[in-house]
Structure formats: C-alpha cells, structure tokens
Design an enzyme around this catalytic site. Structure first.
Site, PDB file in Angstrom:
ATOM      1  N   ARG A 112       0.817  -1.214   0.000  1.00  0.00           N
ATOM      2  CA  ARG A 112       0.000   0.000   0.000  1.00  0.00           C
ATOM      3  C   ARG A 112       0.858   1.275   0.000  1.00  0.00           C
ATOM      4  O   ARG A 112       0.487   2.287  -0.597  1.00  0.00           O
ATOM      5  CB  ARG A 112      -0.926  -0.024   1.220  1.00  0.00           C
ATOM      6  CG  ARG A 112      -1.963   1.081   1.231  1.00  0.00           C
ATOM      7  CD  ARG A 112      -2.986   0.847   2.342  1.00  0.00           C
ATOM      8  NE  ARG A 112      -4.063   1.822   2.318  1.00  0.00           N
ATOM      9  CZ  ARG A 112      -4.393   2.595   3.360  1.00  0.00           C
ATOM     10  NH1 ARG A 112      -3.728   2.501   4.505  1.00  0.00           N
ATOM     11  NH2 ARG A 112      -5.391   3.446   3.257  1.00  0.00           N
ATOM     12  N   HIS A 119       0.418   4.695  -2.246  1.00  0.00           N
ATOM     13  CA  HIS A 119       0.177   6.021  -1.657  1.00  0.00           C
ATOM     14  C   HIS A 119       1.316   6.991  -1.956  1.00  0.00           C
ATOM     15  O   HIS A 119       1.120   8.201  -1.932  1.00  0.00           O
ATOM     16  CB  HIS A 119      -0.069   5.899  -0.151  1.00  0.00           C
ATOM     17  CG  HIS A 119      -1.462   5.457   0.166  1.00  0.00           C
ATOM     18  ND1 HIS A 119      -2.120   5.791   1.319  1.00  0.00           N
ATOM     19  CD2 HIS A 119      -2.335   4.693  -0.543  1.00  0.00           C
ATOM     20  CE1 HIS A 119      -3.338   5.264   1.327  1.00  0.00           C
ATOM     21  NE2 HIS A 119      -3.489   4.584   0.200  1.00  0.00           N
ATOM     22  N   SER A 165       7.881  10.901  -1.387  1.00  0.00           N
ATOM     23  CA  SER A 165       7.383  12.055  -0.622  1.00  0.00           C
ATOM     24  C   SER A 165       6.571  11.595   0.583  1.00  0.00           C
ATOM     25  O   SER A 165       6.561  12.263   1.616  1.00  0.00           O
ATOM     26  CB  SER A 165       6.535  12.965  -1.524  1.00  0.00           C
ATOM     27  OG  SER A 165       5.462  12.249  -2.101  1.00  0.00           O
ATOM     28  N   ASN A 179      -3.860   8.470   5.165  1.00  0.00           N
ATOM     29  CA  ASN A 179      -2.663   7.864   5.767  1.00  0.00           C
ATOM     30  C   ASN A 179      -2.647   7.879   7.293  1.00  0.00           C
ATOM     31  O   ASN A 179      -2.091   6.971   7.920  1.00  0.00           O
ATOM     32  CB  ASN A 179      -1.406   8.605   5.275  1.00  0.00           C
ATOM     33  CG  ASN A 179      -1.176   8.439   3.786  1.00  0.00           C
ATOM     34  OD1 ASN A 179      -1.449   7.378   3.220  1.00  0.00           O
ATOM     35  ND2 ASN A 179      -0.677   9.486   3.145  1.00  0.00           N
ATOM     36  N   HIS A 231      -6.392  -5.742  -2.462  1.00  0.00           N
ATOM     37  CA  HIS A 231      -7.209  -5.966  -1.267  1.00  0.00           C
ATOM     38  C   HIS A 231      -7.477  -7.451  -1.053  1.00  0.00           C
ATOM     39  O   HIS A 231      -8.396  -7.816  -0.340  1.00  0.00           O
ATOM     40  CB  HIS A 231      -8.511  -5.151  -1.349  1.00  0.00           C
ATOM     41  CG  HIS A 231      -8.295  -3.669  -1.230  1.00  0.00           C
ATOM     42  ND1 HIS A 231      -9.290  -2.744  -1.431  1.00  0.00           N
ATOM     43  CD2 HIS A 231      -7.188  -2.938  -0.912  1.00  0.00           C
ATOM     44  CE1 HIS A 231      -8.810  -1.513  -1.256  1.00  0.00           C
ATOM     45  NE2 HIS A 231      -7.541  -1.613  -0.951  1.00  0.00           N
TER      46      HIS A 231
HETATM   47  C1  HEM Z   1      -9.277   1.777  -5.629  1.00  0.00           C
HETATM   48  C2  HEM Z   1      -9.232   2.615  -4.646  1.00  0.00           C
HETATM   49  C3  HEM Z   1      -8.763   2.241  -3.269  1.00  0.00           C
HETATM   50  C4  HEM Z   1      -9.356   2.595  -2.110  1.00  0.00           C
HETATM   51  C5  HEM Z   1     -10.592   3.459  -1.949  1.00  0.00           C
HETATM   52  C6  HEM Z   1      -8.598   1.998  -1.051  1.00  0.00           C
HETATM   53  C7  HEM Z   1      -8.874   2.156   0.299  1.00  0.00           C
HETATM   54  C8  HEM Z   1      -8.288   1.425   1.302  1.00  0.00           C
HETATM   55  C9  HEM Z   1      -8.670   1.494   2.688  1.00  0.00           C
HETATM   56  C10 HEM Z   1      -9.744   2.409   3.267  1.00  0.00           C
HETATM   57  C11 HEM Z   1      -7.902   0.599   3.354  1.00  0.00           C
HETATM   58  C12 HEM Z   1      -7.948   0.296   4.848  1.00  0.00           C
HETATM   59  C13 HEM Z   1      -7.002   1.215   5.593  1.00  0.00           C
HETATM   60  C14 HEM Z   1      -7.156   1.138   7.091  1.00  0.00           C
HETATM   61  O1  HEM Z   1      -8.115   0.539   7.581  1.00  0.00           O
HETATM   62  O2  HEM Z   1      -6.301   1.695   7.798  1.00  0.00           O
HETATM   63  C15 HEM Z   1      -7.037  -0.026   2.405  1.00  0.00           C
HETATM   64  C16 HEM Z   1      -6.118  -0.990   2.703  1.00  0.00           C
HETATM   65  C17 HEM Z   1      -5.232  -1.527   1.791  1.00  0.00           C
HETATM   66  N1  HEM Z   1      -5.066  -1.119   0.485  1.00  0.00           N
HETATM   67 FE1  HEM Z   1      -6.339   0.036  -0.556  1.00  0.00          FE
HETATM   68  N2  HEM Z   1      -7.568   1.288  -1.578  1.00  0.00           N
HETATM   69  C18 HEM Z   1      -7.615   1.412  -2.938  1.00  0.00           C
HETATM   70  C19 HEM Z   1      -6.703   0.898  -3.840  1.00  0.00           C
HETATM   71  C20 HEM Z   1      -5.566   0.195  -3.487  1.00  0.00           C
HETATM   72  C21 HEM Z   1      -4.463  -0.087  -4.368  1.00  0.00           C
HETATM   73  C22 HEM Z   1      -4.348   0.398  -5.807  1.00  0.00           C
HETATM   74  C23 HEM Z   1      -3.559  -0.814  -3.651  1.00  0.00           C
HETATM   75  C24 HEM Z   1      -2.230  -1.355  -4.065  1.00  0.00           C
HETATM   76  C25 HEM Z   1      -1.905  -1.676  -5.284  1.00  0.00           C
HETATM   77  C26 HEM Z   1      -4.121  -0.997  -2.332  1.00  0.00           C
HETATM   78  C27 HEM Z   1      -3.553  -1.738  -1.334  1.00  0.00           C
HETATM   79  C28 HEM Z   1      -4.074  -1.874  -0.068  1.00  0.00           C
HETATM   80  C29 HEM Z   1      -3.589  -2.830   0.900  1.00  0.00           C
HETATM   81  C30 HEM Z   1      -2.543  -3.890   0.657  1.00  0.00           C
HETATM   82  C31 HEM Z   1      -4.298  -2.598   2.080  1.00  0.00           C
HETATM   83  C32 HEM Z   1      -4.101  -3.280   3.429  1.00  0.00           C
HETATM   84  C33 HEM Z   1      -3.045  -2.497   4.185  1.00  0.00           C
HETATM   85  C34 HEM Z   1      -2.705  -3.014   5.563  1.00  0.00           C
HETATM   86  O3  HEM Z   1      -3.209  -4.035   6.005  1.00  0.00           O
HETATM   87  O4  HEM Z   1      -1.900  -2.336   6.211  1.00  0.00           O
HETATM   88  N3  HEM Z   1      -5.313  -0.342  -2.260  1.00  0.00           N
HETATM   89  N4  HEM Z   1      -7.274   0.503   1.155  1.00  0.00           N
END
Ligand code: HEM
Ligand code: NAG
Ligand code: NAG
Ligand code: NAG
Ligand code: NAG
Ligand code: NAG
Ligand code: NAG
Ligand code: NAG
Ligand code: NAG
Ligand code: NAG
Length: 335
Positions: A67, A71, A81, A100, A199
């Site tokens: 992630r 970001h 950055s 973040n 995800h």
């Molecule tokens: C399409 C739009 C996206 C939205 C709206 C989104 C939103 C989110 C949100 C809200 C979380 C949970 C954060 C938390 O609870 O602290 C999350 C987790 C995550 N996102 Fe996304 N995300 C998106 C796209 C992506 C992309 C493009 C990637 C990587 C290529 C990604 C990788 C991840 C990963 C791996 C997690 C888990 C992180 C962890 O467990 O620390 N996401 N995302």
C-alpha cells in the site's frame, strides 16, 4: 567526392553530438530493471530478506508495504514524498493526511531496509526505489505474481499533504470518482480493477466501511449490495458506535495470501469496502466483465496486476540529476 567527405564527417559529428547529449542530459531517462546491477547487485535480495524477517512477527507487513508504494506514487509521483516527516524544509507531512493518518504503516521496515542497504551499497539506492522493490517482494512472498521492478527513481525534496488528501481515493466514493482519480495518473479501468485486487490481503478498520452496515446513504438500511451473511459477521465485528479502529480482513477467505479470492468475493457480494463492491455491483459498468475474468482466471489477474504495478511505478519519477538519494528516508538531506 569532396562533398561526400564533407557529408560523411558532418554525419559523424552529428552522431557524436547526439551521443554526448544522451549522456549529459539524463533528466528524461527511463527507469530500468538493471539500474543497480553494477552499484548494488544484491539490492532485491537485501530488500526481500528484511521483509521476510519483519513478516515473522507481523504477517500483515507485506500488505502494508504494498500500500505504501501506491500512496507514494499517486501524490507527486513515485518520489518517496510519503516518507518525509515534518522538519527542516518540510512543513507538512503526507503521513497525517486523511488516507494515511493512523492507517499507513510499515515505515519502520522501510527504515530497516535503508539501513541494510546502507551497509552494502551506501548512498546508492533511493527510498522511492525501496518502496517499489518492497511492493514486489511483498506480493511475491505471499504467493502473488513477481515482476521485474523498474529502477532509477530519485527522492523528492517536498511533500504535499493537500495532494495526499485530494488525489488518493477514499472508500466512500463512487466508481466514477475512483475511475477519474486513476485516469488522472494514466491508469485505466483494467489497471483499476487489477490494482484493487491488492485488497486480497491486509486489513481495514471499521470506520472505513461501517457506513454500509446500518444506515447506508440515509436509507435506514444496510448497503443492499452487501451479502447478508457477511453483513451479520461485520455487524458483530463493528457494532454501532463501537471502536472505529477495529481491524478486519479485507479478504476473510484467505487473509494473508495474494490470490484471486478478492474477485470471487465480489461475485458473492462480499467486498469489504463500498469501492470494492462497486467494481462488480455498479449496473452497466465495464468493470464487471473484468472482475469476472479475474475471478475465473488467476493467470489473467496476475499478469494484469504485474503490468499495472509497473505502470503505477512509472508515475512521474524523478530521474538523472533531479531530486537526490536520501540518506534517511524520513528527511531531505542536509536538513
Ligand atoms: C481503488 C481505490 C482504493 C481505495 C478506496 C482503497 C482504500 C483502502 C482502505 C480504506 C484501506 C484500509 C485502511 C485502514 O483501515 O487503515 C485499504 C487498505 C489496503 N489497500 Fe487500498 N484502496 C484502494 C486501492 C488500493 C491499491 C491500488 C492498492 C495497491 C496496489 C491498495 C492496497 C491496499 C492494501 C494492501 C491494504 C491493506 C493495508 C494493511 O493491512 O496495512 N489499495 N485501502
Ligand atoms: C528546500 O526545498 C527546496 C524546494 O522546495 C529545495 O530546492 C531546497 O534544496 C531544500 N533545501 C534543503 C536544505 O533541503
Ligand atoms: C492524526 O491522528 C492523530 C491521532 O493519532 C490525531 O491526534 C490527529 O489530529 C490526526 N491528524 C489529522 C491531521 O487528522
Ligand atoms: C547511512 O550511513 C551514513 C554514513 O555511512 C550515515 O550518516 C547515515 O545515517 C546512514 N543512514 C541510515 C539510514 O542508516
Ligand atoms: C499539491 O497537490 C495539489 C493537488 O494536486 C496541487 O494542486 C498543488 O499544486 C500541489 N502543491 C505542490 C507544492 O506541489
Ligand atoms: C489498459 O492499459 C493496458 C496497457 O497498459 C491495456 O493492456 C488494457 O487493454 C487497457 N484497458 C483498457 C480498458 O483500455
Ligand atoms: C438514517 O440516516 C438518515 C440521514 O442521516 C436519518 O434521517 C435517519 O433517521 C437514519 N435512520 C435510522 C434508522 O437511523
Ligand atoms: C480502539 O482500538 C484501538 C486499537 O484497536 C485502541 O488503541 C484504542 O484505545 C481503542 N479506543 C477506544 C476508545 O477504546
Ligand atoms: C453470500 O455468500 C455466500 C457464501 O459465500 C454465498 O454462498 C451466497 O451465494 C452469497 N449471496 C449472495 C446474494 O451473493
Ligand atoms: C441495479 O439493477 C438491479 C436489477 O437488475 C436493481 O435491483 C438495482 O437496484 C440496481 N442498482 C442500482 C444501484 O441502480
């Protein structure tokens, strides 16, 4: 005869000038998978080994690191950055922007990787490249695809908190809004669907989806696109007015494995975030057939994911003499 000689030497001179120019103006240089092959040949295995170590006590770290690259790249391009703390020149950190704050994690592991690289190849590998390498190592360590990471990014001298607040997608947006944010960085809907497949691992806090569980868009009812069995489970994990920081698996069927279950979940109305389920449940959307394809074809998903990660990693990198190689990923050199 005379004119032929003249033409030949003129031709030769032109070639020499072009060659010299290609060495002295590297500012539009391309990233390359062999960028560190002479200066830090073991860079990939060093990155991978630090992550392997961290993963023993923190199985979530691979998701968190994946992630971070995302970001970073969406704000100011892939220039690390995201890693800058407030201090010296830096008056605002992206770390405290909405998407973040209390959410992005893994910064200490990035620092450990930097330290490990500092002993083998001091001052050589940029923090932006560390983020790109860490994402690939993380995905492949959890049985996902691997790909040749393009390298040669340099680190930025600024951070942009407003950018982080406005350019990163939020889980409360419509598919049209998300699509626009991706297309602004040249990522199309195939890329969007593939990258959302990240995800398939990691966690999300209740606060990012609880709006779906009780009173969706002021209807008095839960989100109708949420599987009712799954709804019951999520309501137990996230009671109304409960702790919004409680963690939930983004893919409960295989929480730590990088597989295609994320897409199978969507077919069963088991996407956790509103923006996940929208990829399949937005009537008439061209994302639907892409979700179906990835749910049925792991190879197609893995190929599209690798390709989209490379595309994402190419967002406005600093190259050549732009920016710098940070000694400490948290601050600009000399500050
Ligand atoms: C399409 C739009 C996206 C939205 C709206 C989104 C939103 C989110 C949100 C809200 C979380 C949970 C954060 C938390 O609870 O602290 C999350 C987790 C995550 N996102 Fe996304 N995300 C998106 C796209 C992506 C992309 C493009 C990637 C990587 C290529 C990604 C990788 C991840 C990963 C791996 C997690 C888990 C992180 C962890 O467990 O620390 N996401 N995302
Ligand atoms: C401060 O930031 C500017 C760019 O905004 C940069 O050109 C300058 O080198 C930075 N100074 C230091 C000491 O990092
Ligand atoms: C970030 O989270 C902290 C709590 O850890 C909070 O005190 C702070 O106000 C938040 N910052 C922003 C900008 O929302
Ligand atoms: C890298 O090494 C240099 C000196 O060799 C030191 O000044 C710097 O703090 C080190 N950085 C990290 C992240 O260990
Ligand atoms: C920060 O990002 C915002 C939103 O993209 C942009 O309008 C602004 O110009 C950026 N600021 C700097 C200093 O790059
Ligand atoms: C998205 O771009 C990739 C190449 O980067 C291409 O293979 C794919 O077909 C494109 N998808 C759409 C829907 O245009
Ligand atoms: C749902 O939200 C709407 C708008 O915020 C509110 O008017 C309504 O009373 C809520 N319904 C329930 C059952 O809480
Ligand atoms: C909510 O949970 C987090 C960790 O899950 C914890 O640090 C925090 O203290 C809790 N907050 C409340 C108000 O219970
Ligand atoms: C809800 O989830 C279960 C278990 O995955 C599945 O069998 C069922 O078909 C799903 N229901 C809907 C309406 O998608
Ligand atoms: C999508 O279409 C189905 C019927 O095919 C309908 O039940 C549903 O309400 C529609 N959803 C939206 C958001 O319009």
């Amino acid at each position: 005869m005379l004119s032929t000689t003249y033409n030949n030497s003129f031709f030769l001179l032109t070639i020499i000038i072009l060659l010299v120019l290609s060495f002295v103006s590297p500012s539009n240089a391309q990233l390359s998978s062999t960028f560190y092959s002479k200066t830090c040949p073991k860079v990939s295995s060093i990155v991978r080994n630090v992550i392997k170590q961290a993963r023993k006590s923190d199985p979530r770290i691979t998701a968190s690191l994946t992630r971070l690259h995302f970001h970073d790249c969406f704000v100011n391009g892939c220039d690390a950055s995201l890693l800058l703390d407030v201090g010296g020149n830096i008056t605002q950190s992206e770390k405290t922007a909405g998407p973040n704050n209390n959410s992005a994690r893994g910064f200490n592991v990035i620092d450990n990787i930097k330290a490990a690289l500092n002993s083998s190849c001091p001052g050589v590998v940029s923090c932006a490249d560390i983020l790109a390498l860490a994402a690939e190592a993380s995905v492949s360590l959890e049985k996902g695809p691997s790909w040749k990471v393009l390298l040669g990014r340099r680190d930025g001298l600024t951070a942009n908190k407003t950018g982080a607040n406005t350019l990163l997608p939020t889980p409360f947006e419509t598919l049209a809004q998300i699509t626009a944010k991706f297309s602004a960085v040249n990522l199309n809907i195939t890329d969007l669907v593939a990258l959302s497949g990240a995800h398939t691992f990691g966690r999300a806090q209740c606060q990012f989806f609880s709006q779906r569980l009780y009173n969706f868009s002021g209807t008095g009812n839960p989100d109708p696109t949420l599987n009712t069995t799954y709804l019951t489970t999520l309501q137990q994990s996230c009671p109304q007015n409960g702790n919004g920081s409680t963690l939930n698996n983004l893919d409960p069927s295989s929480p730590n494995t990088f597989d295609k279950n994320y897409f199978t979940n969507l077919l069963n109305n088991r996407g956790l975030l509103q923006t996940d389920q929208e990829l399949f449940s937005t009537n008439g959307s061209s994302t639907i057939s892409i979700v179906r394809n990835f749910a049925n074809n792991k190879k197609a998903f893995f190929q599209a994911f690798a390709q989209a990660m490379i595309k994402m990693g190419n967002i406005s990198p600093l190259t050549g003499t732009q920016g710098e190689i940070r000694a400490d990923c948290k601050k600009v050199n000399g500050s």
